[in-house]
Design a protein around this motif. Structure first.
Motif, PDB file in Angstrom:
ATOM      1  N   THR A  55      -4.020  -2.193  -1.420  1.00  0.00           N
ATOM      2  CA  THR A  55      -3.000  -2.474  -2.425  1.00  0.00           C
ATOM      3  C   THR A  55      -3.635  -2.559  -3.813  1.00  0.00           C
ATOM      4  OG1 THR A  55      -3.222  -4.868  -2.265  1.00  0.00           O
ATOM      5  CG2 THR A  55      -1.710  -3.810  -0.709  1.00  0.00           C
ATOM      6  N   SER A  56      -2.779  -2.708  -4.809  1.00  0.00           N
ATOM      7  CA  SER A  56      -3.294  -2.793  -6.181  1.00  0.00           C
ATOM      8  C   SER A  56      -4.012  -4.106  -6.446  1.00  0.00           C
ATOM      9  CB  SER A  56      -2.152  -2.623  -7.178  1.00  0.00           C
ATOM     10  OG  SER A  56      -1.213  -3.652  -7.024  1.00  0.00           O
ATOM     11  N   LYS A  57      -3.575  -5.167  -5.813  1.00  0.00           N
ATOM     12  CA  LYS A  57      -4.132  -6.486  -6.115  1.00  0.00           C
ATOM     13  C   LYS A  57      -4.979  -7.074  -5.015  1.00  0.00           C
ATOM     14  CE  LYS A  57      -0.489  -8.098  -9.209  1.00  0.00           C
ATOM     15  NZ  LYS A  57       0.437  -9.199  -9.452  1.00  0.00           N
ATOM     16  N   GLY A  58      -4.967  -6.495  -3.818  1.00  0.00           N
ATOM     17  CA  GLY A  58      -5.635  -7.123  -2.700  1.00  0.00           C
ATOM     18  C   GLY A  58      -4.697  -8.097  -2.004  1.00  0.00           C
ATOM     19  N   LEU A  99     -13.432  -1.385  -3.269  1.00  0.00           N
ATOM     20  CA  LEU A  99     -12.574  -1.625  -4.429  1.00  0.00           C
ATOM     21  C   LEU A  99     -11.113  -1.557  -4.008  1.00  0.00           C
ATOM     22  CD1 LEU A  99     -14.291   0.629  -7.119  1.00  0.00           C
ATOM     23  CD2 LEU A  99     -14.404  -1.858  -6.961  1.00  0.00           C
ATOM     24  N   TRP A 100     -10.281  -2.413  -4.595  1.00  0.00           N
ATOM     25  CA  TRP A 100      -8.850  -2.318  -4.370  1.00  0.00           C
ATOM     26  C   TRP A 100      -8.327  -1.077  -5.069  1.00  0.00           C
ATOM     27  CZ3 TRP A 100      -7.301  -4.863  -0.434  1.00  0.00           C
ATOM     28  CH2 TRP A 100      -7.966  -6.041  -0.073  1.00  0.00           C
ATOM     29  N   ARG A 101      -7.142  -0.648  -4.710  1.00  0.00           N
ATOM     30  CA  ARG A 101      -6.606   0.655  -5.109  1.00  0.00           C
ATOM     31  C   ARG A 101      -6.682   0.920  -6.615  1.00  0.00           C
ATOM     32  NH1 ARG A 101      -0.928   0.624  -3.705  1.00  0.00           N
ATOM     33  NH2 ARG A 101      -0.680  -0.172  -5.791  1.00  0.00           N
ATOM     34  N   ASP A 102      -6.142   0.041  -7.430  1.00  0.00           N
ATOM     35  CA  ASP A 102      -6.088   0.320  -8.864  1.00  0.00           C
ATOM     36  C   ASP A 102      -7.478   0.358  -9.484  1.00  0.00           C
ATOM     37  OD1 ASP A 102      -3.404   0.383  -8.427  1.00  0.00           O
ATOM     38  OD2 ASP A 102      -2.897  -1.203  -9.838  1.00  0.00           O
ATOM     39  N   ALA A 103      -8.375  -0.525  -9.055  1.00  0.00           N
ATOM     40  CA  ALA A 103      -9.750  -0.519  -9.562  1.00  0.00           C
ATOM     41  C   ALA A 103     -10.458   0.774  -9.159  1.00  0.00           C
ATOM     42  CB  ALA A 103     -10.509  -1.732  -9.046  1.00  0.00           C
ATOM     43  N   PHE A 104     -10.236   1.232  -7.940  1.00  0.00           N
ATOM     44  CA  PHE A 104     -10.854   2.474  -7.477  1.00  0.00           C
ATOM     45  C   PHE A 104     -10.397   3.662  -8.318  1.00  0.00           C
ATOM     46  CE2 PHE A 104     -10.426   6.362  -4.941  1.00  0.00           C
ATOM     47  CZ  PHE A 104     -11.762   6.600  -4.658  1.00  0.00           C
ATOM     48  N   HIS A 105      -9.099   3.733  -8.601  1.00  0.00           N
ATOM     49  CA  HIS A 105      -8.565   4.882  -9.332  1.00  0.00           C
ATOM     50  C   HIS A 105      -9.071   4.948 -10.769  1.00  0.00           C
ATOM     51  CE1 HIS A 105      -6.141   6.611  -6.236  1.00  0.00           C
ATOM     52  NE2 HIS A 105      -5.552   5.460  -5.987  1.00  0.00           N
ATOM     53  N   LYS A 106      -9.515   3.837 -11.320  1.00  0.00           N
ATOM     54  CA  LYS A 106     -10.048   3.855 -12.686  1.00  0.00           C
ATOM     55  C   LYS A 106     -11.386   4.568 -12.765  1.00  0.00           C
ATOM     56  CE  LYS A 106      -7.592  -0.235 -14.199  1.00  0.00           C
ATOM     57  NZ  LYS A 106      -7.668  -1.637 -14.585  1.00  0.00           N
ATOM     58  N   THR A 107     -12.104   4.635 -11.651  1.00  0.00           N
ATOM     59  CA  THR A 107     -13.429   5.260 -11.661  1.00  0.00           C
ATOM     60  C   THR A 107     -13.508   6.475 -10.729  1.00  0.00           C
ATOM     61  OG1 THR A 107     -14.206   3.781  -9.913  1.00  0.00           O
ATOM     62  CG2 THR A 107     -14.542   3.058 -12.190  1.00  0.00           C
ATOM     63  N   PRO A 145       0.841  -1.189   0.000  1.00  0.00           N
ATOM     64  CA  PRO A 145       0.000   0.000   0.000  1.00  0.00           C
ATOM     65  C   PRO A 145       0.883   1.248   0.000  1.00  0.00           C
ATOM     66  CG  PRO A 145       0.254  -0.801   2.228  1.00  0.00           C
ATOM     67  CD  PRO A 145       0.993  -1.764   1.332  1.00  0.00           C
ATOM     68  N   TYR A 146       0.244   2.409  -0.014  1.00  0.00           N
ATOM     69  CA  TYR A 146       0.990   3.642   0.189  1.00  0.00           C
ATOM     70  C   TYR A 146       1.608   3.556   1.581  1.00  0.00           C
ATOM     71  CZ  TYR A 146       2.222   8.539   0.302  1.00  0.00           C
ATOM     72  OH  TYR A 146       2.920   9.718   0.394  1.00  0.00           O
ATOM     73  N   ARG A 147       2.881   3.944   1.696  1.00  0.00           N
ATOM     74  CA  ARG A 147       3.596   3.803   2.970  1.00  0.00           C
ATOM     75  C   ARG A 147       4.276   5.100   3.359  1.00  0.00           C
ATOM     76  NH1 ARG A 147       7.384  -0.528   0.679  1.00  0.00           N
ATOM     77  NH2 ARG A 147       6.920   0.766  -1.092  1.00  0.00           N
ATOM     78  N   ILE A 148       4.379   5.297   4.664  1.00  0.00           N
ATOM     79  CA  ILE A 148       5.176   6.394   5.187  1.00  0.00           C
ATOM     80  C   ILE A 148       6.097   5.846   6.270  1.00  0.00           C
ATOM     81  CG2 ILE A 148       3.550   8.257   4.667  1.00  0.00           C
ATOM     82  CD1 ILE A 148       2.662   8.203   7.578  1.00  0.00           C
ATOM     83  N   TYR A 149       7.248   6.456   6.383  1.00  0.00           N
ATOM     84  CA  TYR A 149       8.205   6.114   7.429  1.00  0.00           C
ATOM     85  C   TYR A 149       8.221   7.272   8.419  1.00  0.00           C
ATOM     86  CZ  TYR A 149      12.666   5.613   9.828  1.00  0.00           C
ATOM     87  OH  TYR A 149      13.642   5.523  10.795  1.00  0.00           O
TER      88      TYR A 149
END
Length: 182
Positions: free
Chosen positions: A178-181, A117-125, A67-71
């Motif tokens: 994540t992009s894939k779950g 929706l997983w990340r990549d699917a969400f960003h498409k819509t 996923p998106y990460r921060i340190y």
């Protein structure tokens, strides 16, 4: 990590960095014919050393599953959290003692973005301005000061459910976004 962007922590005691990289996106078989760095070999080593994931399945190659990460690092500390000598560059800059947090969302909530929706699917819509509700959850892995091979990397953590989101937590639906779950 390949791409790093500093975030202002609004404190002189901490450092915050948005981290990214081509996590697991390498297969040197065509370039360097060394079986020790083939993804299948590294995945086998991960499963041999750590056993199965928390869901009982074997780990799979961790490409595109973070996923998106921060340190968030604490300045002036060694890997064990003790005070560092003043001349330790990495510690002085918060790079020896810290934690990586991953973004997780409630995948059981289909009433607010990301609408299960997983990340990549969400960003498409997604529309401009859409807000995704979620939580920053610390991953289990933490650097201990010893450089190790990729099978020991924190990238594999994201195939497991985020910590403290199991039964009775009130966060049972949370998954790393994540992009894939998982």
């Amino acid at each position: 990590f390949e791409k790093n962007v500093e975030i202002n922590p609004q404190s002189e005691d901490y450092v915050m960095i948005a981290i990214s990289g081509y996590n697991g996106a390498f297969d040197n078989g065509d370039v360097i014919p060394d079986v020790d760095i083939y993804p299948d070999h590294i995945t086998d080593l991960r499963n041999e050393v750590y056993g199965p994931r928390t869901d009982g399945k074997n780990y799979t190659w961790p490409q595109n599953i973070v996923p998106y990460r921060i340190y968030v690092g604490i300045k002036g500390k060694l890997e064990d959290g003790s005070d560092a000598p003043a001349d330790d560059f990495l510690a002085r800059n918060g790079l020896k003692y810290g934690q990586i947090y991953g973004f997780a969302v409630d995948m059981n909530d289909n009433t607010t973005a990301p609408y299960d929706l997983w990340r990549d699917a969400f960003h498409k819509t997604a529309d401009n301005g859409d807000k995704v509700e979620g939580k920053w959850i610390p991953q289990q892995w933490r650097w201990d000061g010893e450089v190790k091979n990729f099978q020991h990397d924190g990238a594999w953590d994201y195939q497991n459910k985020p910590p403290n989101t199991g039964d009775g937590s009130g966060m049972e639906g949370y998954q790393w976004w994540t992009s894939k779950g998982p």
